[in-house]
Each structure stands twice: as C-alpha cells, then as structure tokens.
Design a protein around this motif. Structure first.
Motif, PDB file in Angstrom:
ATOM      1  N   ALA A 175       0.819  -1.213   0.000  1.00  0.00           N
ATOM      2  CA  ALA A 175       0.000   0.000   0.000  1.00  0.00           C
ATOM      3  C   ALA A 175       0.855   1.266   0.000  1.00  0.00           C
ATOM      4  O   ALA A 175       0.363   2.348  -0.345  1.00  0.00           O
ATOM      5  CB  ALA A 175      -0.928   0.001   1.210  1.00  0.00           C
ATOM      6  N   LEU A 176       2.123   1.138   0.360  1.00  0.00           N
ATOM      7  CA  LEU A 176       3.009   2.293   0.441  1.00  0.00           C
ATOM      8  C   LEU A 176       4.062   2.289  -0.666  1.00  0.00           C
ATOM      9  O   LEU A 176       5.013   3.056  -0.627  1.00  0.00           O
ATOM     10  CB  LEU A 176       3.716   2.321   1.805  1.00  0.00           C
ATOM     11  N   GLU A 177       3.888   1.445  -1.660  1.00  0.00           N
ATOM     12  CA  GLU A 177       4.909   1.245  -2.685  1.00  0.00           C
ATOM     13  C   GLU A 177       5.145   2.500  -3.513  1.00  0.00           C
ATOM     14  O   GLU A 177       4.211   3.178  -3.928  1.00  0.00           O
ATOM     15  CB  GLU A 177       4.501   0.099  -3.614  1.00  0.00           C
ATOM     16  N   ASP A 178       6.415   2.785  -3.752  1.00  0.00           N
ATOM     17  CA  ASP A 178       6.829   3.864  -4.637  1.00  0.00           C
ATOM     18  C   ASP A 178       6.964   3.265  -6.041  1.00  0.00           C
ATOM     19  O   ASP A 178       7.969   2.646  -6.373  1.00  0.00           O
ATOM     20  CB  ASP A 178       8.164   4.451  -4.176  1.00  0.00           C
ATOM     21  N   MET A 179       5.937   3.432  -6.869  1.00  0.00           N
ATOM     22  CA  MET A 179       5.895   2.739  -8.153  1.00  0.00           C
ATOM     23  C   MET A 179       6.986   3.205  -9.107  1.00  0.00           C
ATOM     24  O   MET A 179       7.476   2.431  -9.922  1.00  0.00           O
ATOM     25  CB  MET A 179       4.526   2.949  -8.804  1.00  0.00           C
ATOM     26  N   ARG A 180       7.395   4.461  -9.025  1.00  0.00           N
ATOM     27  CA  ARG A 180       8.345   4.994 -10.001  1.00  0.00           C
ATOM     28  C   ARG A 180       9.798   4.713  -9.619  1.00  0.00           C
ATOM     29  O   ARG A 180      10.607   4.339 -10.451  1.00  0.00           O
ATOM     30  CB  ARG A 180       8.129   6.498 -10.160  1.00  0.00           C
TER      31      ARG A 180
END
Length: 203
Positions: A58-63
């Motif tokens: 839920a806290l993932e930094d996608m970039r």
C-alpha cells in the motif's frame, strides 16, 4: 506482541522509509521472526523482496521503487534517509552507470541496476562497482544519491555497451546544456569516437 500490533510497527517503519522495511529494522523494534513470517504469508500486508528487504504494497513507490530497494539492500540495518545522508561511507553506495543515467532522464537505455560502493562486496540483484568517489561526483535525485552527470558520463564511457545507446545519453547531456561536445568527448575517453559518431555535430 499480537500480530496486529506487529503490523502497526511494520506500517509505521515502512511509512517513514518509502514503503520499505528490513528484517534487522523489524527485529530491532521487537517484531519476532515468527511474526515476520506470518505477515509475509499475506503479501498484501508484507511482501518479501529478498535479502531481508520487505515492501508494504500500500506504500509502494511505483516509479523509484527498484532504485530504493537497491540502496536498501546495501545497508539493511539503516533507513534510506540514513543511507542517503552518508553515501560515501563504508556501508554507503551511489546509484551509477545505467541507473544514474535513467534517473537523470536518459532515454532508451537498458534497465540495469548499477551501484558504486567504496569497497568490494557482493549484493544480489545489482551490479556493484568499487571506486572512491569524490563529494562532487554525487548529487541527490528524488532523495537518492546518484552519480553526477559528469561522473555518469565517465562511467558509461568505460562500461561495455552499444555506442549508439551511449550516444543518446550524451545527446541528452548536450541538449540540456549539462556538457559541451568537447567535455563529453573528454569524459567518454576510450569510447568517445564510437559514441559521438552518431551525433549531428560529428558529421
């Protein structure tokens, strides 16, 4: 400590660390190995990325996630902010080569994770280079230590890769005003001719 309490600890740590948390960090906060194992059985709660590094989805930094995971693997007992605060220290590291070029905005380079470290070591999932960097060789991009444009050009000039792809990095640097044609040639060193031949000013 109940599992739900352990999960609160996980989320609190990860929220302050761009979605990542490590086994040493969790153990230091009293989360047991059993709780860690139970939480990873529910990937939406805690997903293992290998080498004792975990992600709270839920806290993932996608970039920028892969770059931050690479830095976290270098020093799992520390937080990303601590790693960024001491990139040239014994347990530090700086994103370099292809990774640095990508973070600076390079187009069409192969997605390869490279990190330069001050002493020889082996960490899975990335290519490590051993070199002593000067403070001027390091800049911060999105809160991460990254080799400067000049150092990145120097490194790419000595790394085996297709000259045409390398030229796209150089073209970006010249177009953005980061480097002159002459300075790029100087930094590229042995690969200057094969890289710069693709640029319009070379004809």
């Amino acid at each position: 400590m109940a599992l739900v309490d352990d999960y609160v600890v996980v989320v609190d740590l990860a929220a302050a660390n761009d979605g990542l948390v490590t086994r040493p960090q969790l153990l230091a906060e009293g989360v047991s190995p059993t709780s860690i194992a139970r939480l990873t059985r529910t990937p939406r709660a805690l997903s293992s990325l290998g080498a004792g590094v975990y992600l709270v989805p839920a806290l993932e930094d996608m970039r920028f996630g892969p770059f931050k995971v690479a830095l976290q693997r270098l020093s799992p007992e520390r937080f990303l902010s601590q790693i960024a605060g001491d990139p040239l220290g014994e347990r530090g590291g700086v994103l370099s080569h292809h990774a640095a070029a990508e973070l600076h905005g390079a187009p069409d380079l192969a997605q390869e994770m490279h990190v330069t470290v001050p002493r020889r070591r082996c960490v899975g999932g990335m290519t490590l280079h051993t070199a002593t960097l000067a403070p001027d060789d390091v800049v911060m991009v999105e809160g991460m230590p990254v080799t400067s444009v000049e150092r990145t050009t120097y490194d790419l000039g000595r790394w085996p890769m297709d000259g045409e792809h390398r030229s796209r990095w150089v073209d970006l640097c010249i177009d953005e005003g980061w480097l002159t044609y002459e300075r790029a040639a100087e930094l590229l060193g042995p690969s200057a001719e094969e890289s710069l031949m693709y640029l319009p000013m070379a004809s």
